[in-house]
Design an enzyme around this catalytic site. Structure first.
Site, PDB file in Angstrom:
ATOM      1  N   SER A 197       0.842  -1.193   0.000  1.00 22.04           N
ATOM      2  CA  SER A 197       0.000   0.000   0.000  1.00 22.04           C
ATOM      3  C   SER A 197       0.876   1.241   0.000  1.00 22.04           C
ATOM      4  O   SER A 197       1.974   1.233   0.551  1.00 22.04           O
ATOM      5  CB  SER A 197      -0.918   0.032   1.223  1.00 22.04           C
ATOM      6  OG  SER A 197      -1.667   1.242   1.193  1.00 22.04           O
ATOM      7  N   LYS A 199      -4.849  -6.605   3.585  1.00 18.59           N
ATOM      8  CA  LYS A 199      -4.773  -5.466   2.652  1.00 18.59           C
ATOM      9  C   LYS A 199      -6.173  -5.113   2.122  1.00 18.59           C
ATOM     10  O   LYS A 199      -6.506  -3.944   1.942  1.00 18.59           O
ATOM     11  CB  LYS A 199      -3.830  -5.794   1.486  1.00 18.59           C
ATOM     12  CG  LYS A 199      -3.832  -4.752   0.359  1.00 18.59           C
ATOM     13  CD  LYS A 199      -3.382  -3.389   0.865  1.00 18.59           C
ATOM     14  CE  LYS A 199      -3.153  -2.298  -0.137  1.00 18.59           C
ATOM     15  NZ  LYS A 199      -3.908  -2.132  -1.305  1.00 18.59           N
ATOM     16  N   HIS A 212      -7.746  -3.163   4.736  1.00 19.10           N
ATOM     17  CA  HIS A 212      -7.127  -1.818   4.691  1.00 19.10           C
ATOM     18  C   HIS A 212      -7.859  -0.968   3.654  1.00 19.10           C
ATOM     19  O   HIS A 212      -8.214   0.187   3.903  1.00 19.10           O
ATOM     20  CB  HIS A 212      -5.643  -1.945   4.324  1.00 19.10           C
ATOM     21  CG  HIS A 212      -4.995  -0.667   3.870  1.00 19.10           C
ATOM     22  ND1 HIS A 212      -5.184  -0.137   2.606  1.00 19.10           N
ATOM     23  CD2 HIS A 212      -4.193   0.218   4.518  1.00 19.10           C
ATOM     24  CE1 HIS A 212      -4.519   1.000   2.495  1.00 19.10           C
ATOM     25  NE2 HIS A 212      -3.910   1.239   3.642  1.00 19.10           N
ATOM     26  N   ASN A 213      -8.093  -1.553   2.487  1.00 15.81           N
ATOM     27  CA  ASN A 213      -8.759  -0.787   1.423  1.00 15.81           C
ATOM     28  C   ASN A 213     -10.220  -0.495   1.764  1.00 15.81           C
ATOM     29  O   ASN A 213     -10.735   0.573   1.436  1.00 15.81           O
ATOM     30  CB  ASN A 213      -8.667  -1.535   0.093  1.00 15.81           C
ATOM     31  CG  ASN A 213      -7.304  -1.357  -0.555  1.00 15.81           C
ATOM     32  OD1 ASN A 213      -6.318  -1.135   0.141  1.00 15.81           O
ATOM     33  ND2 ASN A 213      -7.234  -1.461  -1.860  1.00 15.81           N
ATOM     34  N   GLU A 247     -10.059   2.293   3.937  1.00 14.29           N
ATOM     35  CA  GLU A 247      -9.690   3.448   3.073  1.00 14.29           C
ATOM     36  C   GLU A 247     -10.950   4.023   2.398  1.00 14.29           C
ATOM     37  O   GLU A 247     -11.154   5.243   2.385  1.00 14.29           O
ATOM     38  CB  GLU A 247      -8.686   2.939   2.035  1.00 14.29           C
ATOM     39  CG  GLU A 247      -8.306   3.902   0.926  1.00 14.29           C
ATOM     40  CD  GLU A 247      -7.406   3.196  -0.111  1.00 14.29           C
ATOM     41  OE1 GLU A 247      -6.352   2.658   0.260  1.00 14.29           O
ATOM     42  OE2 GLU A 247      -7.773   3.185  -1.306  1.00 14.29           O
TER      43      GLU A 247
HETATM   44  C1  6PG Z   1      -3.163   1.447  -1.657  1.00 15.83           C
HETATM   45  C2  6PG Z   1      -4.401   1.674  -2.472  1.00 15.83           C
HETATM   46  C3  6PG Z   1      -4.273   0.958  -3.772  1.00 15.83           C
HETATM   47  C4  6PG Z   1      -5.216   1.454  -4.826  1.00 15.83           C
HETATM   48  C5  6PG Z   1      -6.629   1.043  -4.605  1.00 15.83           C
HETATM   49  C6  6PG Z   1      -7.599   2.007  -5.219  1.00 15.83           C
HETATM   50  O1  6PG Z   1      -3.299   0.914  -0.572  1.00 15.83           O
HETATM   51  O2  6PG Z   1      -2.090   1.814  -2.125  1.00 15.83           O
HETATM   52  O3  6PG Z   1      -5.515   1.196  -1.799  1.00 15.83           O
HETATM   53  O4  6PG Z   1      -4.373  -0.397  -3.496  1.00 15.83           O
HETATM   54  O5  6PG Z   1      -5.097   2.816  -4.984  1.00 15.83           O
HETATM   55  O6  6PG Z   1      -6.774  -0.200  -5.213  1.00 15.83           O
HETATM   56  O7  6PG Z   1      -8.785   1.374  -5.183  1.00 15.83           O
HETATM   57  P1  6PG Z   1     -10.060   1.890  -5.930  1.00 15.83           P
HETATM   58  O8  6PG Z   1      -9.670   2.084  -7.381  1.00 15.83           O
HETATM   59  O9  6PG Z   1     -11.018   0.774  -5.741  1.00 15.83           O
HETATM   60  O10 6PG Z   1     -10.421   3.178  -5.289  1.00 15.83           O
END
Ligand code: 6PG
Length: 509
Positions: free
Chosen positions: A138, A210, A213-214, A217
């Site tokens: 990430s 992860k 985590h997303n 996010e």
């Molecule tokens: C990270 C981000 C990375 C990516 C996402 C964006 O941790 O570096 O989360 O994995 O930017 O996949 O996800 P979306 O396109 O679904 O917003």
């Protein structure tokens, strides 16, 4: 390989934005890398960049024109990093490596956002061909270049080989303050501090973590976006005024990378119009799937994660632009709010607390989800360690993660963050303001699904008695699904003979 015969420390396949930056990060940290990509320009691009940045007298990145050449340029047993899109491309590359003669003691590290169940299946599938290890990354392109957060999982033996490399390239944190140690220049190497790379568990565990985590996010981003929407369309503030408020918030408990970049985005002016670019960006959100996977997993595991799911819904709703435009002219909302200056200031303070509380709930949902999933899949996850490797390098990085790490250090089997003394106090002190902010947003007619779903979560969690008693009665009425009684022994099942005249309750054995 045109630059001369040197056996490299590791091979690297996939030189997109993330791949290229991870290669340069590895090179800065003293590793020699043999690289391959289906696109020749990408190979040339990374070599060229390394030549510009390289301050040593020998090359660090070696281009290869085939999978076979890549394998021949590596020290044995081979260590190969994949940075290719999740899904079929991972298997395509694995098959190519098998054809090129990869050995069973070689290690292949998948750094993409693979679905965790695919990773579990792949480890088994390729067992006789090579060791599949995974390490979610990430931090986006800057993180990859100057220090990402890394979530490795799979064979413990593979981890012993990957660990020194991963700890070298990962973001570093000052252990005492929980603050990232800055690294932002090519050639710069950080050897002090705690690395944001820790072994997560068996195959799939790292990709699961992860994924969560997303999911967090998504929730964190949506909470900030709702605050922006309320300030803009509810209070009628300008983009610059909102940027000022966010900037101020970013120096307190809401301090985070996502808040920081929101300020940058709000302040950025379009070169051609001179106005705020954000006002020119089409309001249709994209998504690659990891937030959706988290929401699906929360439903499968039976762990409530309404704020994460709501953030996924918010993106879906945003994509219905034409429908929304149509509905906006027919569906009635409230009259615009007309707050005095003082009322506006009070509301902004309430909104600040609402963001903080919603954020605590979103993280509580994510951590509880990992806990329940770990139980289901037999993983032993260290939540303090997970919070620690998210303090720097990753997208949700924030000092706030230090408080989460401390909560799990106080009690490593904590069921839910809301039960931790620190978080309980923070929430109790601010919950009234949170309610006022949610009421305000409702009265302004501004959607705030993340802020209010978190409040729903908070109130549900602190409700000793929920109306599920009536629900059980309804289920028993139409489907004889039975219910338990609070005045009888736990586990005993009862059913009312609803269709008879005396509606007798019977015990079901
Ligand atoms: C990270 C981000 C990375 C990516 C996402 C964006 O941790 O570096 O989360 O994995 O930017 O996949 O996800 P979306 O396109 O679904 O917003």
């Amino acid at each position: 390989m045109t630059q001369g015969k040197v056996l490299c420390d590791l091979g690297f396949i996939g030189l997109g934005v993330m791949g290229k930056n991870l290669v340069l990060n590895l090179a800065d940290n003293g590793f020699n890398i043999a690289v391959f990509d289906l696109c020749d320009e990408k190979i040339e691009g990374v070599i060229e960049q390394d030549t510009i940045e390289n301050t040593t007298c020998s090359p660090r990145v070696y281009g290869c024109s085939s999978y076979t050449e890549l394998l021949s340029q590596l020290k044995s047993p081979h260590l190969i990093v994949l940075s290719v899109p999740a899904g079929a491309p991972v298997d395509q590359v694995c098959e190519k490596l098998i054809s090129a003669g990869i050995q069973s003691d070689d290690i292949v590290i998948d750094t993409g956002n693979s679905l965790w169940t695919d990773t579990v299946a792949r480890e088994k599938k390729y067992k006789s061909n090579f060791l599949l290890f995974s390490s979610a990354v990430s931090g986006g392109e800057v993180g990859a270049r100057f220090g990402p957060s890394l979530m490795p999982s799979g064979s413990p033996y593979a981890w012993t080989r990957v660990k020194p490399i991963w700890e070298a390239i990962a973001a570093k944190v000052n252990a005492k303050t929980g603050k990232p140690i800055e690294r932002n220049k090519p050639g710069q190497v950080i050897t002090e501090g705690e690395p944001c790379a820790a072994y997560i568990g068996p195959a799939g565990a790292g990709h699961y973590v992860k994924m969560v985590h997303n999911g967090i996010e998504y929730a964190d981003m949506q909470i900030i976006c709702e605050a922006y929407h309320i300030l803009k369309s509810g209070l009628g503030l300008s983009t610059d005024e909102i940027a000022d408020i966010f900037e101020q918030w970013n120096s307190g408990v809401l301090d985070s990378y996502l808040m920081e970049i929101s300020v940058e985005v709000l302040r950025h002016k379009s070169v051609d119009t001179g106005t705020a670019l954000v006002d020119l960006i089409l309001d249709k959100a994209g998504q690659k799937g990891t937030g959706l996977w988290t929401a699906i997993s929360s439903l499968e595991v039976g762990c409530p994660a309404p704020t994460i799911a709501q953030a996924v819904y918010a993106r879906s709703i945003s994509s219905f632009k034409t429908l929304r435009v149509q509905a906006s002219s027919t569906l009635k909302g409230p009259e615009p709010a007309n707050l005095s200056n003082q009322e506006q200031q009070e509301y902004i303070a309430q909104l600040h607390d609402a963001i903080y509380c919603a954020k605590m709930c979103a993280y509580a949902q994510g951590f509880q989800l990992m806990k329940l999933a770990a139980k289901e899949h037999g993983w032993v996850l260290n939540f303090a360690s997970i919070a620690k490797i998210w303090r720097a390098g990753c997208i949700i990085r924030a000092t706030f993660l230090q408080s989460i790490a401390q909560a799990y250090e106080r009690d490593e089997v904590l069921d839910n963050l809301l039960l931790d003394d620190f978080f309980a106090k923070q929430l109790s002190e601010r919950q009234l303001n949170w309610r006022k902010a949610v009421c305000g947003a409702t009265m302004f007619g501004i959607p705030h699904g993340a802020l209010s779903s978190a409040l729903f979560y908070y109130d549900s969690m602190r409700c000793e008695i929920l109306p599920a008693n009536l629900l059980q009665g309804q289920r028993d009425f139409f489907g004889a699904h039975t219910f338990e009684r609070i005045d009888k022994n736990e586990g005993k099942k009862y059913h009312v003979l609803w269709s008879t005249t005396d509606r007798k309750t019977i015990v079901i054995d």
